[in-house]
Design a protein around this motif. Structure first.
Motif, short mmCIF file in Angstrom:
data_model
loop_
_atom_site.label_atom_id
_atom_site.label_comp_id
_atom_site.label_asym_id
_atom_site.label_seq_id
_atom_site.Cartn_x
_atom_site.Cartn_y
_atom_site.Cartn_z
N ALA A 1 4.99 149.77 12.17
CA ALA A 1 3.70 149.63 11.95
C ALA A 1 2.77 148.96 10.65
O ALA A 1 2.12 149.12 10.66
N GLY A 2 4.21 148.39 9.51
CA GLY A 2 3.76 147.73 9.16
C GLY A 2 3.92 148.84 7.42
O GLY A 2 2.98 148.58 6.76
N ILE B 1 11.16 170.94 8.52
CA ILE B 1 10.38 169.34 8.96
C ILE B 1 10.50 168.79 8.05
O ILE B 1 10.33 168.57 7.12
N GLY B 2 10.82 166.69 8.43
CA GLY B 2 10.23 165.27 8.17
C GLY B 2 8.74 164.74 7.77
O GLY B 2 8.13 165.17 8.80
N ILE B 3 8.53 165.14 6.75
CA ILE B 3 7.13 164.68 5.80
C ILE B 3 7.74 162.87 5.50
O ILE B 3 8.55 162.98 3.91
N GLY B 4 7.13 161.85 5.64
CA GLY B 4 7.21 160.50 5.30
C GLY B 4 5.76 159.75 4.58
O GLY B 4 4.80 160.33 5.14
N PHE B 5 6.13 159.19 3.21
CA PHE B 5 4.70 158.92 2.70
C PHE B 5 5.26 157.40 2.04
O PHE B 5 6.31 156.73 2.06
N ALA B 6 4.16 156.89 2.77
CA ALA B 6 3.95 155.66 2.55
C ALA B 6 3.12 154.56 2.43
O ALA B 6 1.56 154.97 2.53
N PHE B 7 2.68 153.18 2.20
CA PHE B 7 2.00 152.75 1.38
C PHE B 7 1.51 151.23 3.09
O PHE B 7 2.39 151.15 3.03
N ASP B 8 0.69 150.92 3.30
CA ASP B 8 0.37 150.50 3.97
C ASP B 8 0.19 148.85 3.46
O ASP B 8 0.16 148.34 3.17
N ALA B 9 1.23 147.75 3.88
CA ALA B 9 2.15 147.33 4.15
C ALA B 9 1.07 145.34 4.03
O ALA B 9 1.08 144.24 3.66
N GLN C 1 -1.67 145.60 4.36
CA GLN C 1 -3.60 144.98 4.84
C GLN C 1 -4.49 145.19 5.27
O GLN C 1 -5.98 145.05 4.37
N GLN C 2 -4.32 145.70 6.77
CA GLN C 2 -5.78 145.89 7.59
C GLN C 2 -5.89 147.30 7.49
O GLN C 2 -7.02 147.83 7.97
N ARG C 3 -5.27 148.41 6.63
CA ARG C 3 -6.09 149.63 6.91
C ARG C 3 -6.62 149.87 5.48
O ARG C 3 -6.22 149.74 4.35
N PRO C 4 -7.38 150.99 5.31
CA PRO C 4 -7.41 151.10 3.75
C PRO C 4 -6.58 151.79 3.02
O PRO C 4 -5.58 152.02 3.30
N TRP C 5 -6.79 151.28 1.81
CA TRP C 5 -5.81 151.61 0.67
C TRP C 5 -5.36 152.69 0.47
O TRP C 5 -6.26 153.35 0.52
N GLY C 6 -4.06 152.98 0.27
CA GLY C 6 -4.41 154.11 -0.03
C GLY C 6 -2.32 154.79 0.25
O GLY C 6 -1.76 153.88 0.29
N VAL C 7 -2.20 156.21 0.10
CA VAL C 7 -0.72 156.61 0.43
C VAL C 7 -1.17 157.01 1.89
O VAL C 7 -1.94 157.82 2.20
N TYR C 8 0.12 156.76 3.15
CA TYR C 8 0.30 157.15 4.62
C TYR C 8 1.23 158.30 4.33
O TYR C 8 2.22 158.51 3.81
N ARG C 9 0.79 159.67 5.18
CA ARG C 9 1.14 160.33 5.82
C ARG C 9 1.66 160.91 7.06
O ARG C 9 0.70 160.56 7.84
N CYS C 10 3.36 160.45 7.37
CA CYS C 10 3.98 160.83 8.72
C CYS C 10 4.67 162.14 8.70
O CYS C 10 5.44 162.45 7.94
#
Length: 179
Positions: free
Chosen positions: A101-102, A124-132, A134-143
């Motif tokens: 998903a980039g 539960i498991g939660i992942g945190f990522a950056f969008d590599a 650069q197509q989405r708004p900048w910031g921290v993403y959560r899964c």
């Protein structure tokens, strides 16, 4: 030098959450490890989109990883970095660094679904990522539990502050997960 709203202040607050160990990067405030300097610099150069979040870069250069673990409620947090003694190595981990998903995942959090639950059966498991991409708004993403990533907050420092303020419970409303 430590200042208000700094990465150092946020890390100090996270240390209050429990059993926390931070790594030592080349710019560590008290005991730097210069051997990691070129590896971290090469990583930041290769994934230059990460320079958009200078607090994340500063975290890598100063702390090179973090591990938090609490037995009492089975909570664990790993912020990947370059200090193998502390956390999963960001580059040498299993699988691809950037997923299909980039997203470049930089941390994972495991905690009980219900606050106060002391059973390992409801984690539960939660992942945190950056969008590599650069197509989405900048910031921290959560899964959450391997669902798609969604935007969570604007910066790494904001994420660390949420982590400290919410005592590690970066799951505001677990109700949808209970169904």
């Amino acid at each position: 030098m430590k200042d208000n709203n700094s990465i150092h202040q946020a890390i100090d607050r996270i240390h209050e959450l429990g059993n926390v160990e931070t790594g030592r990067g080349p710019k560590h405030p008290t005991s730097p490890n210069p051997q990691l300097a070129s590896e971290i610099a090469d990583f930041i150069d290769k994934y230059s989109f990460l320079k958009k979040d200078q607090n994340y870069v500063e975290f890598l250069e100063c702390y090179a990883g973090l591990l938090l673990y609490r037995d009492k409620d089975f909570m664990s947090l790993g912020i990947y970095g370059f200090d193998d003694d502390v956390s999963l190595h960001l580059v040498k981990g299993e699988g691809e660094l950037i997923d299909e998903a980039g997203m470049l995942t930089f941390a994972d959090l495991t905690l009980p679904l219900q606050e106060g639950d002391k059973s390992a059966d409801n984690l539960i498991g939660i992942g945190f990522a950056f969008d590599a991409t650069q197509q989405r708004p900048w910031g921290v993403y959560r899964c959450i539990n391997n669902q798609p990533y969604h935007w969570y907050c604007g910066t790494f420092l904001e994420w660390l502050e949420k982590l400290a303020n919410q005592k590690g419970r970066l799951l505001e409303d677990p109700t949808p997960l209970l169904r």
